[in-house]
Write a protein that holds these residues in place. Structure first.
Motif, PDB file in Angstrom:
ATOM      1  N   LEU A 440       0.832  -1.190   0.000  1.00 48.23           N
ATOM      2  CA  LEU A 440       0.000   0.000   0.000  1.00 48.23           C
ATOM      3  C   LEU A 440       0.875   1.252   0.000  1.00 48.23           C
ATOM      4  CD1 LEU A 440      -3.040  -0.237   0.025  1.00 48.23           C
ATOM      5  CD2 LEU A 440      -3.034   0.396   2.443  1.00 48.23           C
ATOM      6  N   LEU A 441       0.420   2.256  -0.703  1.00 47.40           N
ATOM      7  CA  LEU A 441       1.026   3.590  -0.685  1.00 47.40           C
ATOM      8  C   LEU A 441      -0.150   4.527  -0.463  1.00 47.40           C
ATOM      9  CD1 LEU A 441       3.282   5.724  -1.318  1.00 47.40           C
ATOM     10  CD2 LEU A 441       2.673   5.455  -3.727  1.00 47.40           C
ATOM     11  N   HIS A 442      -0.137   5.231   0.658  1.00 43.77           N
ATOM     12  CA  HIS A 442      -1.316   6.048   0.961  1.00 43.77           C
ATOM     13  C   HIS A 442      -0.968   7.213   1.847  1.00 43.77           C
ATOM     14  CE1 HIS A 442      -1.910   4.589   5.197  1.00 43.77           C
ATOM     15  NE2 HIS A 442      -1.280   3.520   4.740  1.00 43.77           N
ATOM     16  N   CYS A 443      -1.920   8.140   1.930  1.00 40.95           N
ATOM     17  CA  CYS A 443      -1.750   9.244   2.854  1.00 40.95           C
ATOM     18  C   CYS A 443      -2.094   8.732   4.245  1.00 40.95           C
ATOM     19  CB  CYS A 443      -2.656  10.407   2.469  1.00 40.95           C
ATOM     20  SG  CYS A 443      -2.479  11.779   3.633  1.00 40.95           S
ATOM     21  N   HIS A 444      -1.228   9.057   5.222  1.00 36.28           N
ATOM     22  CA  HIS A 444      -1.482   8.598   6.589  1.00 36.28           C
ATOM     23  C   HIS A 444      -2.386   9.546   7.355  1.00 36.28           C
ATOM     24  CE1 HIS A 444      -0.759   5.839   9.907  1.00 36.28           C
ATOM     25  NE2 HIS A 444      -0.011   5.119   9.109  1.00 36.28           N
ATOM     26  N   MET A 445      -2.885  10.567   6.672  1.00 33.35           N
ATOM     27  CA  MET A 445      -3.988  11.321   7.262  1.00 33.35           C
ATOM     28  C   MET A 445      -5.193  10.441   6.935  1.00 33.35           C
ATOM     29  SD  MET A 445      -2.029  14.454   6.171  1.00 33.35           S
ATOM     30  CE  MET A 445      -0.994  15.422   7.251  1.00 33.35           C
ATOM     31  N   LEU A 446      -5.702   9.785   7.957  1.00 33.34           N
ATOM     32  CA  LEU A 446      -6.537   8.615   7.700  1.00 33.34           C
ATOM     33  C   LEU A 446      -7.865   8.962   7.043  1.00 33.34           C
ATOM     34  CD1 LEU A 446      -5.524   6.710  10.940  1.00 33.34           C
ATOM     35  CD2 LEU A 446      -4.639   6.365   8.626  1.00 33.34           C
ATOM     36  N   SER A 447      -8.354  10.180   7.255  1.00 33.16           N
ATOM     37  CA  SER A 447      -9.574  10.601   6.550  1.00 33.16           C
ATOM     38  C   SER A 447      -9.292  10.743   5.054  1.00 33.16           C
ATOM     39  CB  SER A 447     -10.073  11.952   7.074  1.00 33.16           C
ATOM     40  OG  SER A 447     -10.259  11.921   8.461  1.00 33.16           O
ATOM     41  N   HIS A 448      -8.064  11.119   4.713  1.00 33.63           N
ATOM     42  CA  HIS A 448      -7.698  11.237   3.299  1.00 33.63           C
ATOM     43  C   HIS A 448      -7.569   9.857   2.660  1.00 33.63           C
ATOM     44  CE1 HIS A 448      -5.688  15.446   4.060  1.00 33.63           C
ATOM     45  NE2 HIS A 448      -6.996  15.455   4.238  1.00 33.63           N
ATOM     46  N   ALA A 449      -6.948   8.959   3.387  1.00 32.44           N
ATOM     47  CA  ALA A 449      -6.785   7.599   2.859  1.00 32.44           C
ATOM     48  C   ALA A 449      -8.151   6.998   2.539  1.00 32.44           C
ATOM     49  CB  ALA A 449      -6.046   6.728   3.870  1.00 32.44           C
ATOM     50  N   ALA A 450      -9.155   7.363   3.351  1.00 34.24           N
ATOM     51  CA  ALA A 450     -10.494   6.804   3.178  1.00 34.24           C
ATOM     52  C   ALA A 450     -11.282   7.510   2.085  1.00 34.24           C
ATOM     53  CB  ALA A 450     -11.253   6.901   4.504  1.00 34.24           C
ATOM     54  N   SER A 451     -10.742   8.628   1.579  1.00 31.09           N
ATOM     55  CA  SER A 451     -11.533   9.369   0.601  1.00 31.09           C
ATOM     56  C   SER A 451     -10.750   9.699  -0.657  1.00 31.09           C
ATOM     57  CB  SER A 451     -12.126  10.623   1.236  1.00 31.09           C
ATOM     58  OG  SER A 451     -11.117  11.422   1.797  1.00 31.09           O
ATOM     59  N   GLY A 452      -9.875   8.785  -1.060  1.00 36.07           N
ATOM     60  CA  GLY A 452      -9.250   8.906  -2.377  1.00 36.07           C
ATOM     61  C   GLY A 452      -7.738   8.889  -2.422  1.00 36.07           C
ATOM     62  N   MET A 453      -7.061   8.794  -1.247  1.00 38.35           N
ATOM     63  CA  MET A 453      -5.596   8.845  -1.272  1.00 38.35           C
ATOM     64  C   MET A 453      -4.962   7.501  -0.921  1.00 38.35           C
ATOM     65  SD  MET A 453      -4.682  12.654  -0.010  1.00 38.35           S
ATOM     66  CE  MET A 453      -3.740  13.164  -1.436  1.00 38.35           C
ATOM     67  N   THR A 454      -5.337   6.487  -1.661  1.00 38.93           N
ATOM     68  CA  THR A 454      -4.789   5.152  -1.435  1.00 38.93           C
ATOM     69  C   THR A 454      -4.462   4.507  -2.778  1.00 38.93           C
ATOM     70  OG1 THR A 454      -6.132   4.878   0.561  1.00 38.93           O
ATOM     71  CG2 THR A 454      -5.289   2.872  -0.445  1.00 38.93           C
ATOM     72  N   THR A 455      -3.263   3.980  -2.889  1.00 33.94           N
ATOM     73  CA  THR A 455      -2.934   3.173  -4.063  1.00 33.94           C
ATOM     74  C   THR A 455      -1.963   2.070  -3.610  1.00 33.94           C
ATOM     75  OG1 THR A 455      -2.130   3.208  -6.343  1.00 33.94           O
ATOM     76  CG2 THR A 455      -1.032   4.700  -4.814  1.00 33.94           C
ATOM     77  N   GLN A 456      -1.459   1.310  -4.529  1.00 37.32           N
ATOM     78  CA  GLN A 456      -0.519   0.266  -4.147  1.00 37.32           C
ATOM     79  C   GLN A 456       0.566   0.128  -5.208  1.00 37.32           C
ATOM     80  OE1 GLN A 456      -1.658  -3.588  -5.345  1.00 37.32           O
ATOM     81  NE2 GLN A 456      -3.820  -3.106  -5.490  1.00 37.32           N
ATOM     82  N   ILE A 457       1.654  -0.447  -4.779  1.00 33.47           N
ATOM     83  CA  ILE A 457       2.780  -0.730  -5.669  1.00 33.47           C
ATOM     84  C   ILE A 457       3.021  -2.230  -5.586  1.00 33.47           C
ATOM     85  CG2 ILE A 457       5.306  -0.525  -5.792  1.00 33.47           C
ATOM     86  CD1 ILE A 457       4.943   2.464  -5.380  1.00 33.47           C
ATOM     87  N   GLU A 458       3.110  -2.857  -6.737  1.00 32.04           N
ATOM     88  CA  GLU A 458       3.290  -4.306  -6.712  1.00 32.04           C
ATOM     89  C   GLU A 458       4.704  -4.663  -7.137  1.00 32.04           C
ATOM     90  OE1 GLU A 458       0.371  -6.445  -8.971  1.00 32.04           O
ATOM     91  OE2 GLU A 458       1.139  -8.382  -8.286  1.00 32.04           O
ATOM     92  N   VAL A 459       5.322  -5.498  -6.359  1.00 35.10           N
ATOM     93  CA  VAL A 459       6.668  -5.969  -6.700  1.00 35.10           C
ATOM     94  C   VAL A 459       6.556  -7.452  -7.029  1.00 35.10           C
ATOM     95  CG1 VAL A 459       9.057  -6.199  -5.888  1.00 35.10           C
ATOM     96  CG2 VAL A 459       7.668  -4.269  -5.100  1.00 35.10           C
ATOM     97  N   VAL A 460       6.926  -7.801  -8.272  1.00 35.71           N
ATOM     98  CA  VAL A 460       6.732  -9.198  -8.705  1.00 35.71           C
ATOM     99  C   VAL A 460       8.056  -9.919  -8.932  1.00 35.71           C
ATOM    100  CG1 VAL A 460       4.435  -8.891  -9.682  1.00 35.71           C
ATOM    101  CG2 VAL A 460       6.429  -8.371 -11.080  1.00 35.71           C
TER     102      VAL A 460
END
Ligand code: C2O
Ligand code: CU
Length: 460
Positions: A440-460
């Motif tokens: 996960l890569l996200h904003c740790h302002m948790l209200s932001h993470a819940a309203s559009g600031m969350t993504t992920q990086i995949e390592v394969v």
């Protein structure tokens, strides 16, 4: 039938040994998330209902040595599904504790065994990672301390978990409007009661000339703590668990965003009868975050400047070989976002707002379900330019790997797992994608993470 000697000895040994066996087969220690209450506010407010690990807030401290193993049988006794994230640990992906990404949320009355190695010494923390905006605000967090093989030269150590609680002063209870639109669209959920380890006006006694290691953890949902020292001289030895090459004089102030940690060594310079303080600036006013009541003298003289902490084996990035990624953050109140895609559909900002969504990453409302921002080969070197096109600061946290901030002139800064990006600022980070899995890569302002600031990086 005659028993052979071996059988006889075996039988005797078994009967002789059995009564001394522990009553319960030795399994991992348990850790239970449960509803509880505590005296958080001054007495006249009564007790406050919290959610805590083993019913306490902060949860029980977990302390292991570098390279050691953490094993806990986690029991969920909450009325909500949950999971535990071990923030900052370069962990095995299945143990990262992100509900809906690395594991399914642990339902009420269910169990899950967390079992992982901790490769690096440092100051980490653990917290709930399902509906974090509510669960962390209710108190589900604790310190995870990984000790160096060679302990530093100090007299005392203080684990200081900073938080600001949003409480309803009429009832003395935690404000339960966790999804407040204003918090989601502005700076996040900021509290009105500042505490350290769940205590407002936390204090300890100290001695003049002693050296203390402050392990400071910002567990707040959104607050950026601006810390100052009074009556002590300090050096920053580590950030987000990772040691600096060289201790940095504390300077005038230190900013700690949500999720971030700092290891600060302080020498108490205040005299017997005086009080030294860790000060936090709250709305431009100095607040005594922690008081150290000086009750005597540890020695006649002070130590010399602290030596660096023993280093961890985080891999260094070769910038010239790194691939370039970009992440533009948009949205929020007073921002320029007109529209963004949500679940593959273009929607106006107004329509997004009606769904409680306020932020976008590269033109899409950032959600865990979106698929990765990037798919990387294991071992790939990466630079990620994060452009903050909003007026609010964001504390961007990458799971599973530490990164370095890249300065304008291309210098690599200290290792971190969370970086503060201020309004209209661009911050580049770089890392070696050496840990396989979905991170996960996200904003740790948790209200932001819940309203559009969350993504992920995949390592394969
Ligand atoms: Cu400390 Cu994804 O969080
Ligand atoms: Cu944010």
């Amino acid at each position: 039938m005659r028993l052979t000697r071996r059988q006889a000895v075996g039988g005797m040994a078994a009967t002789a040994f059995l009564p001394t066996l522990p009553a319960r087969a030795a399994g991992p220690q348990t850790l239970t998330a449960q509803v509880s209450d505590m005296q958080l506010l001054p007495d006249e407010y009564g007790r406050t209902t919290i959610w805590g690990y083993d019913g306490t807030m902060p949860g029980p401290e977990i302390r292991v040595s570098k390279g050691g193993r953490v094993q806990r049988e986690f029991i969920n006794q909450l009325p909500q599904a949950t999971s535990i994230h071990w923030h900052g640990v370069r962990i095995d992906n299945q143990m990262d504790g992100v509900s809906g990404l690395t594991q399914s949320a642990i339902a009420p009355n269910e169990r899950f065994v967390y079992d992982f190695k901790v490769p690096d010494a440092g100051t980490y923390w653990f917290h709930a990672h399902n509906r974090s905006v509510e669960q962390v605000a209710r108190g589900l967090y604790g310190a995870l301390i990984v000790e160096e093989t060679t302990p530093p030269d100090i007299d005392q150590e203080d684990v200081l978990i900073l938080d600001d609680w949003l409480v309803d002063t009429a009832t003395g209870q935690i404000d339960n409007d966790f999804d407040a639109m204003h918090d989601r669209s502005h700076a996040g959920r900021n509290g009105n009661f500042i505490a350290t380890n769940g205590v407002g006006g936390f204090s300890k006694s100290a001695k003049q000339n002693e050296r203390r290691r402050l392990r400071i953890i910002n567990a707040a949902n959104a607050r950026i703590f601006e810390l100052r020292l009074d009556g002590m001289e300090g050096w920053v030895l580590a950030l987000d668990g990772m040691p600096l090459n060289k201790p940095e004089p504390f300077g005038d102030y230190l900013l700690l965003g949500p999720g971030q940690r700092a290891d600060v060594f302080v020498d108490i310079t205040a005299e017997t009868g005086e009080v030294a303080h860790l000060v936090s600036m709250i709305d431009d006013r100095a607040f005594a975050q922690v008081r150290f009541n000086v009750t005597g003298e540890a020695s006649k003289t002070r130590r010399s400047i602290p030596a660096p902490l023993e280093s961890n084996s985080t891999p260094n990035v070769a910038l010239q070989d790194a691939i370039q990624l970009d992440l533009t953050m948009e949205g929020g109140a007073m921002g320029r976002l007109r529209s963004a895609s949500l679940d593959g559909k273009r929607e106006s900002f107004r329509s997004l707002i009606s769904k409680g969504q306020f932020w976008a990453f590269n033109g899409a409302v950032g959600r865990m379900e979106n698929g990765p921002l990037a798919q990387l080969e294991r071992g790939e070197h990466v630079r990620l330019k994060i452009r903050n096109d909003t007026v609010f600061p964001h504390a961007m946290h990458l799971h599973g790997m530490h990164f370095q901030e890249v300065s304008e002139s291309g210098q690599l800064g200290p290792f971190r797992d969370t970086t503060l990006v201020f309004g209209n600022q661009t911050r580049e980070i770089a890392f070696v994608a050496d840990n396989p899995g979905k991170w996960l890569l996200h904003c740790h302002m948790l209200s932001h993470a819940a309203s559009g600031m969350t993504t992920q990086i995949e390592v394969v």
